[in-house]
Design an enzyme around this catalytic site. Structure first.
Site, PDB file in Angstrom:
ATOM      1  N   CYS A  33       0.846  -1.199   0.000  1.00 21.02           N
ATOM      2  CA  CYS A  33       0.000   0.000   0.000  1.00 21.02           C
ATOM      3  C   CYS A  33       0.887   1.258   0.000  1.00 21.02           C
ATOM      4  O   CYS A  33       1.634   1.476  -0.928  1.00 21.02           O
ATOM      5  CB  CYS A  33      -0.993  -0.032   1.155  1.00 21.02           C
ATOM      6  SG  CYS A  33      -2.362   1.142   0.962  1.00 21.02           S
ATOM      7  N   HIS A  51      -3.718  -4.821  -0.450  1.00 19.97           N
ATOM      8  CA  HIS A  51      -3.306  -5.405   0.831  1.00 19.97           C
ATOM      9  C   HIS A  51      -3.355  -6.926   0.726  1.00 19.97           C
ATOM     10  O   HIS A  51      -4.423  -7.517   0.904  1.00 19.97           O
ATOM     11  CB  HIS A  51      -4.232  -4.939   1.949  1.00 19.97           C
ATOM     12  CG  HIS A  51      -4.017  -3.531   2.368  1.00 19.97           C
ATOM     13  ND1 HIS A  51      -3.115  -3.161   3.334  1.00 19.97           N
ATOM     14  CD2 HIS A  51      -4.582  -2.385   1.928  1.00 19.97           C
ATOM     15  CE1 HIS A  51      -3.135  -1.851   3.487  1.00 19.97           C
ATOM     16  NE2 HIS A  51      -4.021  -1.355   2.644  1.00 19.97           N
ATOM     17  N   GLU A 107      -2.411  -9.029   2.821  1.00 21.99           N
ATOM     18  CA  GLU A 107      -2.773  -9.582   4.128  1.00 21.99           C
ATOM     19  C   GLU A 107      -4.276  -9.494   4.397  1.00 21.99           C
ATOM     20  O   GLU A 107      -4.773 -10.078   5.358  1.00 21.99           O
ATOM     21  CB  GLU A 107      -1.986  -8.872   5.239  1.00 21.99           C
ATOM     22  CG  GLU A 107      -2.465  -7.485   5.614  1.00 21.99           C
ATOM     23  CD  GLU A 107      -2.043  -6.374   4.669  1.00 21.99           C
ATOM     24  OE1 GLU A 107      -2.260  -5.211   5.048  1.00 21.99           O
ATOM     25  OE2 GLU A 107      -1.504  -6.651   3.584  1.00 21.99           O
TER      26      GLU A 107
END
Length: 201
Positions: free
Chosen positions: A78, A181, A183
């Site tokens: 990001c 992202h 994750e």
């Protein structure tokens, strides 16, 4: 061991949780010796580019990171991905790390909401990027951003469509960047992080 670089401006804990889930050894750190002995690096980030660069510079690690990534992999996520580029115009013109050629500017998505927030399909430009092993055209990942990187085609591994072509995944040597992202991107994101972990072994 993957060093998650802690410079006081990153979304550390969701990245930590994903690495733990994958069984990848990690350390959250801003210690020089940890950086020197790590096998790879993740540079997370949330917030504004100038503040984040100022915070990273305050750690005194910038030159060491640049030296280490000549032989070890780095993944920016990001804002952390945007910091890999030469400069950003967010709030003010601010120099980045200069690890990937290109600049960061406002996302141009006429008629669409900004920030760009939500799930988008990946368009793969460079299937040889090791982070894309097991990832296929049209797989979805999660974005939250108002600025994007503008770079040359040779550094673009994947994009998405949001009012135009949006840089999603980039690569320059050992340096990788994900605007989305991983994750927070379910199984696809975990596969990308697993692939990155494989580069550190």
């Amino acid at each position: 061991m993957i060093a998650i670089i802690d410079y006081g401006a990153g979304n550390l804990f969701s990245v930590k949780n994903a690495l733990e889930y994958l069984g990848l050894p990690y350390l959250i750190t801003n210690d020089l010796k940890d950086i020197q002995r790590a096998d790879g690096y993740i540079l997370p980030g949330v917030g504004a580019f100038p503040f984040a660069m100022k915070q990273l510079a305050a750690t005194g690690l910038v030159e060491e990171i640049k030296e280490q990534v000549k032989k070890k992999p780095l993944l920016g996520i990001c804002l952390g991905m945007q910091m890999l580029f030469e400069e950003s115009s967010e709030f003010e013109v601010c120099k980045g790390l200069g690890l990937i050629p290109g600049k960061v500017d406002m996302l141009k998505a006429e008629g669409l909401k900004i920030p760009h927030m939500g799930w988008n399909e990946l368009n793969i430009h460079n299937s040889s990027d090791p982070l894309l092993h097991g990832v296929t055209e049209g797989d979805c990942v999660y974005f939250v951003h108002s600025y994007m990187a503008y770079t040359m085609p040779e550094y673009l591994s994947a994009s998405c469509c949001y009012g135009g072509c949006v840089t999603a995944l980039v690569k320059n040597g050992n340096v990788f960047g994900a605007q989305f992202h991983p994750e927070k991107s379910g199984e696809v994101g975990l596969q990308i992080l697993k692939n990155f972990g494989g580069l550190t072994k």
